[in-house]
Scaffold this active site. Sequence first.
Site, PDB file in Angstrom:
ATOM      1  CE1 TYR A  95      -4.314  -1.760   0.561  1.00 33.48           C
ATOM      2  CE2 TYR A  95      -2.828  -3.378   1.543  1.00 33.48           C
ATOM      3  CZ  TYR A  95      -4.064  -3.039   1.011  1.00 33.48           C
ATOM      4  OH  TYR A  95      -4.855  -4.273   1.035  1.00 33.48           O
ATOM      5  CG  ASN A 118     -10.919  -1.881  -8.010  1.00 36.85           C
ATOM      6  OD1 ASN A 118     -11.853  -1.728  -9.209  1.00 36.85           O
ATOM      7  ND2 ASN A 118     -10.447  -3.084  -8.134  1.00 36.85           N
ATOM      8  CB  CYS A 126      -7.465  -3.892  -5.831  1.00 38.78           C
ATOM      9  SG  CYS A 126      -8.955  -4.874  -5.955  1.00 38.78           S
ATOM     10  CG  HIS A 127      -5.721  -9.875  -7.263  1.00 40.82           C
ATOM     11  ND1 HIS A 127      -6.324  -9.090  -8.185  1.00 40.82           N
ATOM     12  CD2 HIS A 127      -4.556 -10.618  -7.604  1.00 40.82           C
ATOM     13  CE1 HIS A 127      -5.689  -9.658  -9.350  1.00 40.82           C
ATOM     14  NE2 HIS A 127      -4.876 -10.547  -8.946  1.00 40.82           N
ATOM     15  CD  GLU A 153      -2.253 -12.412 -10.671  1.00 42.42           C
ATOM     16  OE1 GLU A 153      -1.408 -11.671 -10.165  1.00 42.42           O
ATOM     17  OE2 GLU A 153      -3.244 -11.577 -11.092  1.00 42.42           O
TER      18      GLU A 153
END
Length: 169
Positions: A95, A118, A126-127, A153
């Site tokens: 962040y 979001n 945003c993850h 991912e």
Amino acid sequence: MSSEVFQSSLKTVIGRIVISADDQFITKLEFNNDVVLGANHDIPEHLAESVRQVSAYFEHPETEFHLPLVPAPTIFQTEIRAALANIVCGQTETYEAMARKVNKQGASRAVGMALSRNPLLIIVPCHRVIGSNGSLTGFAGGLHRKRWLLTHERKSPLFAGLCTLNEEL
């Protein structure tokens, strides 16, 4: 802008996703296991394309999204959205790092608030934002889904091993 809302859904390994759109933009992507939509072939092409692209993401997490997205409501959220777009699949940012990227040093809480608003989960990634100590924090879809998305991912053959999480996923 049309006031008509179109929706489509797809079932994924981490729950049902509902994607909403108006006649111009994709307006929302959310996890919602309670909504089951029947086949509706009378949806805008950009909504049908969003379903194809999100489905592709679950097969190939390095999929890039090319969709008309509803504009962010504030300048700060627009800046955050642009910074999120630069986080490569398989990588994460804190962040605080996100705050620095938009020239708002020390504004990590404001970044968290912007991310909590979001409406376009996964598409606006945003993850990929984590706590300063590498912990998974805050995600409207639930931390179990955030963990799954990041793990997914990291398994991509193009980006495997690039994630900088300190926490075991």
